[in-house]
Design a protein around this motif. Sequence first.
Motif, PDB file in Angstrom:
ATOM      1  N   SER A 224     -11.322  -2.030  10.789  1.00  0.00           N
ATOM      2  CA  SER A 224     -12.096  -2.975  11.603  1.00  0.00           C
ATOM      3  C   SER A 224     -13.363  -3.295  10.821  1.00  0.00           C
ATOM      4  O   SER A 224     -14.418  -2.710  11.036  1.00  0.00           O
ATOM      5  CB  SER A 224     -12.418  -2.342  12.965  1.00  0.00           C
ATOM      6  N   ILE A 225     -13.218  -4.220   9.861  1.00  0.00           N
ATOM      7  CA  ILE A 225     -14.278  -4.447   8.886  1.00  0.00           C
ATOM      8  C   ILE A 225     -14.726  -5.908   8.862  1.00  0.00           C
ATOM      9  O   ILE A 225     -15.388  -6.339   7.926  1.00  0.00           O
ATOM     10  CB  ILE A 225     -13.789  -4.009   7.477  1.00  0.00           C
ATOM     11  N   GLY A 226     -14.327  -6.670   9.896  1.00  0.00           N
ATOM     12  CA  GLY A 226     -14.807  -8.048  10.018  1.00  0.00           C
ATOM     13  C   GLY A 226     -14.056  -9.022   9.127  1.00  0.00           C
ATOM     14  O   GLY A 226     -12.951  -8.746   8.649  1.00  0.00           O
ATOM     15  N   SER A 227     -14.739 -10.166   8.893  1.00  0.00           N
ATOM     16  CA  SER A 227     -14.068 -11.270   8.188  1.00  0.00           C
ATOM     17  C   SER A 227     -14.083 -11.087   6.671  1.00  0.00           C
ATOM     18  O   SER A 227     -14.627 -11.927   5.939  1.00  0.00           O
ATOM     19  CB  SER A 227     -14.752 -12.595   8.539  1.00  0.00           C
ATOM     20  N   ARG A 228     -13.513 -10.008   6.188  1.00  0.00           N
ATOM     21  CA  ARG A 228     -13.330  -9.882   4.735  1.00  0.00           C
ATOM     22  C   ARG A 228     -12.163 -10.802   4.376  1.00  0.00           C
ATOM     23  O   ARG A 228     -11.437 -11.267   5.245  1.00  0.00           O
ATOM     24  CB  ARG A 228     -13.015  -8.421   4.365  1.00  0.00           C
ATOM     25  N   SER A 229     -11.917 -11.037   3.077  1.00  0.00           N
ATOM     26  CA  SER A 229     -10.907 -12.029   2.713  1.00  0.00           C
ATOM     27  C   SER A 229      -9.489 -11.521   2.990  1.00  0.00           C
ATOM     28  O   SER A 229      -9.257 -10.313   3.113  1.00  0.00           O
ATOM     29  CB  SER A 229     -11.039 -12.358   1.229  1.00  0.00           C
ATOM     30  N   SER A 230      -8.548 -12.468   3.042  1.00  0.00           N
ATOM     31  CA  SER A 230      -7.124 -12.092   3.196  1.00  0.00           C
ATOM     32  C   SER A 230      -6.709 -11.184   2.049  1.00  0.00           C
ATOM     33  O   SER A 230      -5.910 -10.262   2.232  1.00  0.00           O
ATOM     34  CB  SER A 230      -6.228 -13.326   3.156  1.00  0.00           C
ATOM     35  N   LYS A 231      -7.285 -11.460   0.881  1.00  0.00           N
ATOM     36  CA  LYS A 231      -6.939 -10.657  -0.302  1.00  0.00           C
ATOM     37  C   LYS A 231      -7.342  -9.194  -0.063  1.00  0.00           C
ATOM     38  O   LYS A 231      -6.599  -8.269  -0.400  1.00  0.00           O
ATOM     39  CB  LYS A 231      -7.674 -11.244  -1.516  1.00  0.00           C
ATOM     40  N   THR A 232      -8.519  -8.999   0.520  1.00  0.00           N
ATOM     41  CA  THR A 232      -8.963  -7.623   0.815  1.00  0.00           C
ATOM     42  C   THR A 232      -7.974  -6.951   1.779  1.00  0.00           C
ATOM     43  O   THR A 232      -7.539  -5.818   1.558  1.00  0.00           O
ATOM     44  CB  THR A 232     -10.367  -7.631   1.470  1.00  0.00           C
ATOM     45  N   TYR A 233      -7.629  -7.683   2.847  1.00  0.00           N
ATOM     46  CA  TYR A 233      -6.705  -7.085   3.825  1.00  0.00           C
ATOM     47  C   TYR A 233      -5.354  -6.769   3.180  1.00  0.00           C
ATOM     48  O   TYR A 233      -4.740  -5.758   3.471  1.00  0.00           O
ATOM     49  CB  TYR A 233      -6.536  -8.010   5.043  1.00  0.00           C
ATOM     50  N   GLN A 234      -4.909  -7.666   2.272  1.00  0.00           N
ATOM     51  CA  GLN A 234      -3.633  -7.419   1.594  1.00  0.00           C
ATOM     52  C   GLN A 234      -3.726  -6.140   0.745  1.00  0.00           C
ATOM     53  O   GLN A 234      -2.828  -5.289   0.766  1.00  0.00           O
ATOM     54  CB  GLN A 234      -3.293  -8.633   0.710  1.00  0.00           C
ATOM     55  N   GLN A 235      -4.838  -6.012   0.022  1.00  0.00           N
ATOM     56  CA  GLN A 235      -5.025  -4.828  -0.843  1.00  0.00           C
ATOM     57  C   GLN A 235      -5.044  -3.550   0.011  1.00  0.00           C
ATOM     58  O   GLN A 235      -4.473  -2.524  -0.369  1.00  0.00           O
ATOM     59  CB  GLN A 235      -6.347  -4.987  -1.610  1.00  0.00           C
ATOM     60  N   LEU A 236      -5.674  -3.635   1.179  1.00  0.00           N
ATOM     61  CA  LEU A 236      -5.759  -2.446   2.034  1.00  0.00           C
ATOM     62  C   LEU A 236      -4.403  -2.134   2.665  1.00  0.00           C
ATOM     63  O   LEU A 236      -4.052  -0.967   2.876  1.00  0.00           O
ATOM     64  CB  LEU A 236      -6.835  -2.634   3.112  1.00  0.00           C
ATOM     65  N   TYR A 237      -3.636  -3.187   2.939  1.00  0.00           N
ATOM     66  CA  TYR A 237      -2.276  -2.952   3.469  1.00  0.00           C
ATOM     67  C   TYR A 237      -1.473  -2.178   2.424  1.00  0.00           C
ATOM     68  O   TYR A 237      -0.804  -1.184   2.729  1.00  0.00           O
ATOM     69  CB  TYR A 237      -1.587  -4.285   3.807  1.00  0.00           C
ATOM     70  N   GLU A 238      -1.574  -2.647   1.183  1.00  0.00           N
ATOM     71  CA  GLU A 238      -0.831  -1.972   0.110  1.00  0.00           C
ATOM     72  C   GLU A 238      -1.303  -0.536  -0.089  1.00  0.00           C
ATOM     73  O   GLU A 238      -0.537   0.338  -0.488  1.00  0.00           O
ATOM     74  CB  GLU A 238      -0.911  -2.784  -1.187  1.00  0.00           C
ATOM     75  N   ALA A 239      -2.570  -0.283   0.245  1.00  0.00           N
ATOM     76  CA  ALA A 239      -3.102   1.081   0.105  1.00  0.00           C
ATOM     77  C   ALA A 239      -2.673   1.981   1.263  1.00  0.00           C
ATOM     78  O   ALA A 239      -2.918   3.185   1.239  1.00  0.00           O
ATOM     79  CB  ALA A 239      -4.624   1.028   0.030  1.00  0.00           C
ATOM     80  N   GLY A 240      -2.073   1.373   2.302  1.00  0.00           N
ATOM     81  CA  GLY A 240      -1.569   2.207   3.396  1.00  0.00           C
ATOM     82  C   GLY A 240      -2.169   1.913   4.763  1.00  0.00           C
ATOM     83  O   GLY A 240      -1.784   2.535   5.753  1.00  0.00           O
ATOM     84  N   ALA A 241      -3.137   0.977   4.856  1.00  0.00           N
ATOM     85  CA  ALA A 241      -3.638   0.611   6.195  1.00  0.00           C
ATOM     86  C   ALA A 241      -2.514  -0.130   6.905  1.00  0.00           C
ATOM     87  O   ALA A 241      -1.816  -0.942   6.291  1.00  0.00           O
ATOM     88  CB  ALA A 241      -4.864  -0.286   6.071  1.00  0.00           C
ATOM     89  N   ARG A 242      -2.311   0.148   8.176  1.00  0.00           N
ATOM     90  CA  ARG A 242      -1.202  -0.491   8.884  1.00  0.00           C
ATOM     91  C   ARG A 242      -1.643  -1.168  10.175  1.00  0.00           C
ATOM     92  O   ARG A 242      -0.834  -1.765  10.869  1.00  0.00           O
ATOM     93  CB  ARG A 242      -0.094   0.530   9.204  1.00  0.00           C
ATOM     94  N   ALA A 243      -2.913  -1.052  10.523  1.00  0.00           N
ATOM     95  CA  ALA A 243      -3.381  -1.719  11.731  1.00  0.00           C
ATOM     96  C   ALA A 243      -4.766  -2.291  11.467  1.00  0.00           C
ATOM     97  O   ALA A 243      -5.517  -1.745  10.651  1.00  0.00           O
ATOM     98  CB  ALA A 243      -3.419  -0.734  12.893  1.00  0.00           C
ATOM     99  N   ALA A 244      -5.066  -3.417  12.110  1.00  0.00           N
ATOM    100  CA  ALA A 244      -6.376  -4.048  11.922  1.00  0.00           C
ATOM    101  C   ALA A 244      -6.886  -4.564  13.262  1.00  0.00           C
ATOM    102  O   ALA A 244      -6.131  -5.135  14.046  1.00  0.00           O
ATOM    103  CB  ALA A 244      -6.266  -5.211  10.930  1.00  0.00           C
ATOM    104  N   LEU A 245      -8.171  -4.294  13.500  1.00  0.00           N
ATOM    105  CA  LEU A 245      -8.826  -4.784  14.715  1.00  0.00           C
ATOM    106  C   LEU A 245      -9.793  -5.885  14.319  1.00  0.00           C
ATOM    107  O   LEU A 245     -10.747  -5.654  13.572  1.00  0.00           O
ATOM    108  CB  LEU A 245      -9.579  -3.615  15.382  1.00  0.00           C
ATOM    109  N   LEU A 246      -9.499  -7.096  14.762  1.00  0.00           N
ATOM    110  CA  LEU A 246     -10.371  -8.229  14.463  1.00  0.00           C
ATOM    111  C   LEU A 246     -10.329  -9.168  15.658  1.00  0.00           C
ATOM    112  O   LEU A 246      -9.327  -9.841  15.902  1.00  0.00           O
ATOM    113  CB  LEU A 246      -9.899  -8.955  13.186  1.00  0.00           C
TER     114      LEU A 246
END
Length: 424
Positions: A224-246
């Motif tokens: 839950s880190i706000g409006s970071r870029s789609s690229k950031t969210y993609q990188q975090l997904y690949e790192a193992g994050a599986r849920a996002a609160l926005l």
Amino acid sequence: MCYAIPGKLARIEGSIGIVDYYGERRKILLDDNSVKPGDYVFAQGGILIRKIPESEAEEILKTWKEIFVELQQVDEALSKINANDTPDNVLAVLQKVNHRKTLTREELKALFSLKTTNECAVLYEVANHVRQRSHGNASCVHGIIEFSNACSLNCHYCGIRRDRDIQRYRMSVEEILCAAQRAVEDYGFNALVLQSGEDYSYDDDLLEFIVKKVRQLGVLVFVSIGSRSSKTYQQLYEAGARAALLRFETSNPKLFESLRPGTKWEKRISLIEDIKNMGYVLATGFLLGLPGETIDDVVNNILLTKQLNPEMVSFGPLIPVKETPLENSPKVEVDDVLKAIAVTRLADANANILVTTALETLDKDARKRALLAGANSMMINVTPSNFKSLYSIYDRNDEEIAESVVKTVKLLHSLGRAPTDLGR
Ligand code: SAH
Ligand code: SF4
């Protein structure tokens, strides 16, 4: 104390696993192909989190077995509708709900506009009944770590906005991991939300490192880190994050842009859609009680939430904060939040609706009332106390983690809710 009851993987159908919880079946996404039917697993948010040894699972299941049936009975008894008390103006709409028909915008508006105590009580009862019909007594409890209160944005409603003169903190990687480890090992959490202001001093690689390390603890990592870029969210997904609160905050673009200077509503919505398309378990929602908000805005908020198709819905009342542009906004009524929860439940029977901390600050019984008005999940703050008191998005009563855990479990038990995964 373990929050989640393990399930036994009964069947695998492609990437979907069917998990059995004392005879109740739920579908989960298999994020890991090392499991086979017969394995015991923990799932969170409908995603496989980890396999657990049979002996450990059997011990937990044995402890829960008797109480599980008891809890189900309590929940069923509390979810009955007392039709005799139903006012005529609500009856027709509610009969439609009972027949699983979709409610129109006008009907949702009429429900949100109910006023009398009796009418509202019926609305909550029906929403609770629909919750029970869709989810049984499953409820989930996530932990949240607020790892930084530094923010580059200046949202008018927020107590950690850039221009507010407050003491700032940034937790180090070690501090975050230590808090996460404590939440997992001492308190049995299986899902952890990592929340912060929009703080770019944690660059993408640092966030990736944190996500990887927290994921290694065997939990669902929620960002839950706000409006970071789609690229950031993609990188975090690949790192193992599986849920996002926005949250989209409001369905009204003008209101959004006036309260969040320098940001665009459409960009926020498309980021939320991107996150969903990446495969994240999505939690989104809105703030209730923003200045100038109309009943139509609230109904639009509920309809937009449904349209974004999140796995979890998170909305809460605006809590006015001193020394922010909205400091003099009127206090939101608890019943308005409860009505929004109930109407959201009737608009979307399958939603997993969170009780937010902001609601808890309005009334000490609000959590219980929300769980009886259609909500089915909660969060517990597991931020170390020296940082927690500085995370002043709004004023709240911070409790010790252990106290909060005990109170939450007690509340869930009193309502017959069990910590099985919510499934899909
Ligand atoms: N910076 C991130 C996450 C932290 S803020 C973001 O903005 O997405 C998390 C949520 O706190 C926001 O989505 C907003 O809805 C809520 N919030 C902010 N100020 C609030 C207030 N005064 N009362 C209630 N909720 C508030
Ligand atoms: Fe920053 Fe989020 Fe607060 Fe806005 S709501 S000021 S983005 S922390």
